[in-house]
Design a protein around this motif. Structure first.
Motif, mmCIF file in Angstrom:
data_model
loop_
_atom_site.group_PDB
_atom_site.id
_atom_site.type_symbol
_atom_site.label_atom_id
_atom_site.label_comp_id
_atom_site.label_asym_id
_atom_site.label_seq_id
_atom_site.Cartn_x
_atom_site.Cartn_y
_atom_site.Cartn_z
ATOM 1 N N TRP A 154 13.567 13.530 35.744
ATOM 2 C CA TRP A 154 13.370 15.161 35.935
ATOM 3 C C TRP A 154 12.546 14.647 36.704
ATOM 4 C CZ3 TRP A 154 16.564 19.848 36.868
ATOM 5 C CH2 TRP A 154 17.383 19.501 35.574
ATOM 6 N N ALA A 155 10.769 14.256 36.695
ATOM 7 C CA ALA A 155 9.996 14.387 37.704
ATOM 8 C C ALA A 155 10.259 13.039 38.428
ATOM 9 C CB ALA A 155 9.038 13.122 36.753
ATOM 10 N N GLU A 156 11.441 11.824 38.677
ATOM 11 C CA GLU A 156 11.487 11.319 39.214
ATOM 12 C C GLU A 156 12.790 11.220 40.799
ATOM 13 O OE1 GLU A 156 14.335 8.828 41.735
ATOM 14 O OE2 GLU A 156 14.763 9.393 39.991
ATOM 15 N N PHE A 157 13.467 12.903 40.221
ATOM 16 C CA PHE A 157 14.399 13.571 40.429
ATOM 17 C C PHE A 157 13.270 14.120 41.632
ATOM 18 C CE2 PHE A 157 18.020 16.703 40.708
ATOM 19 C CZ PHE A 157 18.507 16.470 41.582
ATOM 20 N N ALA A 158 12.672 15.638 41.004
ATOM 21 C CA ALA A 158 11.183 16.123 41.773
ATOM 22 C C ALA A 158 11.361 15.107 42.437
ATOM 23 C CB ALA A 158 10.941 16.462 40.854
ATOM 24 N N GLY A 159 10.507 14.180 42.390
ATOM 25 C CA GLY A 159 10.331 13.301 43.581
ATOM 26 C C GLY A 159 10.880 12.922 44.331
ATOM 27 N N TRP A 160 12.366 12.704 44.436
ATOM 28 C CA TRP A 160 12.985 12.240 45.950
ATOM 29 C C TRP A 160 13.284 13.625 46.281
ATOM 30 C CZ3 TRP A 160 16.072 8.402 47.655
ATOM 31 C CH2 TRP A 160 17.050 8.567 48.382
ATOM 32 N N LEU A 161 13.684 14.297 45.983
ATOM 33 C CA LEU A 161 13.919 15.848 46.618
ATOM 34 C C LEU A 161 12.745 15.312 47.400
ATOM 35 C CD1 LEU A 161 15.688 17.609 43.347
ATOM 36 C CD2 LEU A 161 16.342 17.413 45.398
ATOM 37 N N SER A 162 11.759 16.583 46.559
ATOM 38 C CA SER A 162 10.609 16.414 47.750
ATOM 39 C C SER A 162 9.944 15.600 48.604
ATOM 40 C CB SER A 162 8.955 16.141 46.787
ATOM 41 O OG SER A 162 8.921 17.276 46.181
ATOM 42 N N ASP A 163 10.402 14.341 48.712
ATOM 43 C CA ASP A 163 10.358 13.327 49.893
ATOM 44 C C ASP A 163 12.005 13.202 51.085
ATOM 45 O OD1 ASP A 163 8.327 11.459 49.229
ATOM 46 O OD2 ASP A 163 9.901 9.488 47.991
ATOM 47 N N ASP A 164 12.823 14.020 50.327
ATOM 48 C CA ASP A 164 13.750 14.024 51.184
ATOM 49 C C ASP A 164 12.971 15.464 52.507
ATOM 50 O OD1 ASP A 164 16.313 13.506 51.998
ATOM 51 O OD2 ASP A 164 16.699 15.641 51.865
#
Length: 454
Positions: A219-229
């Motif tokens: 989930w943390a990796e997913f949040a990082g991806w969303l933040s980057d986008d």
């Protein structure tokens, strides 16, 4: 489950607005009232599947709302079965009977077969599902349906192992929603769920704690991806670092390899490009057994070679990634599932563009987009923007560049992707040398209009 309903409701709201409807204008077309639309969009009301189908048809969503509804219902059914088994286990324990195995509740109707051990003897018992659900006093097994986050004082015995699968399935629902409606609608829910997972993890012990920590890492990796986008690279970097630490602590080496590859991916567009090759090799040293994760790491190694200007090594690494992706034994799901041959072709285009080979880049991007799934609109937008940059770099195809950039800008607007818009802006700057071309004029006007709405 409340968060899943809210995420599905947000998806409806995004599609409704994209189609130009208000809650008032949509309601009569789908045979309901405005209040139903409003309550559904905030997750307070859960209309039947037929309602989702009518919305899919009117809003032209390609079945996204119905698919999301089916996923949420599947999560709820899985959890209820798991909770029923846990309830029966608790009831048996209270009477000195130990539950050994559950054969899955696959019988027709409302019955499950369980195998219990009492005084050392095994016995199969047919139990109604209602009895399973009522067999335990309230509060012994944590409920996912509207459950409040656990506090640190919660005993480990209260953490239901079924929550691990619950969070995995919920994440898959949000990933699919992100592909369709963009990160802005999903990131708040992802952050909230990370808090819930952390509460459960603090209360758990042993292998269950490690499983929750591994889930938290994903989930943390997913949040990082969303933040980057959304253009927040500082937050993206922080979440990814958290994911790496959690994965290593949990002993999740497959995911550790994947996160190293993700770090290499981010470094390509950052100031510390010299780290790309080292991070890619760290991913490979982690020793993933999954072909698509290894292919993803090989792609990042290829990008590392472009930083060094080594075209031969770049080509060899991309070819290796293609071979790994083609040989994958998965069914299209799981870690690194996005790393298909179409994805690798797109990455090949990015590499050739970086190496100054615009024509080769255009060929790779065209090959990728021809095979790209329509559902993954945001990534399609990203590679359309890169195609525009490649055409612009070729210097003799300004109209093709402008057309690709306009298509990318439309997808950036639909998914609210700051990353895609930023790349379209770059392509637009490359086209300033062709101010009289009609397509270029249209692109610059569209960029100006989109900037005014930010």
């Amino acid at each position: 489950m409340s968060e899943a309903w809210r995420a599905l409701g947000q998806q409806l709201a995004v599609y409704r607005k994209a189609a130009g409807h208000t809650q008032h204008s949509l309601a009569p077309i789908v045979f309901t009232g405005r209040s139903t639309i409003a309550n559904t969009e905030v997750g307070r009301q859960h209309p039947e599947r037929a309602f989702r189908g009518r919305c899919d048809e009117i809003l032209n969503t390609d079945g996204a709302l119905t698919a999301g509804y089916d996923q949420v219902i599947a999560v709820r059914q899985k959890y209820r079965r798991a909770r029923g088994t846990a309830a029966f286990t608790t009831a048996l324990t209270a009477t000195g009977t130990a539950l050994v195995t559950d054969t899955g509740g696959q019988l027709a109707g409302e019955a499950d077969i369980v195998t219990a051990v009492e005084d050392g003897r095994g016995q199969q018992v047919l139990v109604s599902r209602r009895a399973l659900l009522q067999a335990v006093p309230g509060g012994v097994v944590a409920s996912l349906a509207g459950a409040e986050p656990l506090v640190a004082a919660t005993r480990a015995a209260q953490v239901d192992p079924a929550v691990v699968e619950h969070f995995a399935v919920l994440r898959s629902v949000l990933v699919e929603s992100d592909n369709r409606v963009g990160a802005a609608a999903i990131l708040p829910t992802a952050r909230q769920q990370l808090g819930h997972i952390a509460d459960y993890r603090r209360a758990a012990r042993g292998s269950l704690r490690d499983a929750l920590l591994s889930a938290e890492a994903r989930w943390a990796e997913f949040a990082g991806w969303l933040s980057d986008d959304l253009g927040d690279r500082d937050a993206g970097e922080w979440w990814l670092a958290q994911a790496l630490t959690m994965a290593q602590e949990a002993g999740a080496m497959e995911f550790t390899a994947y996160v190293f590859a993700r770090m290499a991916q981010r470094a390509v567009d950052a100031a510390d490009q010299d780290r790309v090759l080292g991070l890619a090799r760290a991913a490979e040293r982690a020793g993933s057994a999954q072909e698509q994760v290894r292919a993803f790491a090989a792609v990042q190694r290829a990008h590392g070679h472009t930083v060094e200007g080594d075209a031969g090594s770049f080509r060899a690494a991309i070819d290796e990634a293609h071979h790994l992706a083609a040989a994958t034994r998965t069914d299209g799901g799981g870690l690194g599932a996005f790393c298909t041959t179409a994805y690798i072709s797109a990455q090949g285009g990015e590499g050739w563009l970086r190496l100054g080979r615009a024509s080769a880049a255009v060929r790779c991007f065209d090959e990728a987009l021809d095979a790209w799934p329509e559902a993954y609109r945001r990534e399609r937008g990203r590679y359309l923007a890169r195609t525009a940059a490649a055409h612009a770099a070729a210097a003799d195809e300004p109209e093709l560049a402008a057309a690709a950039a306009l298509a990318a800008l439309n997808l950036a607007t639909l998914t609210r992707s700051a990353r895609i818009r930023r790349e379209v802006v770059i392509a637009g700057r490359q086209l300033t040398a062709f101010p009289t071309q009609p397509g270029v004029q249209q692109l610059h006007a569209a960029l100006a209009a989109s900037a005014a709405t930010l």
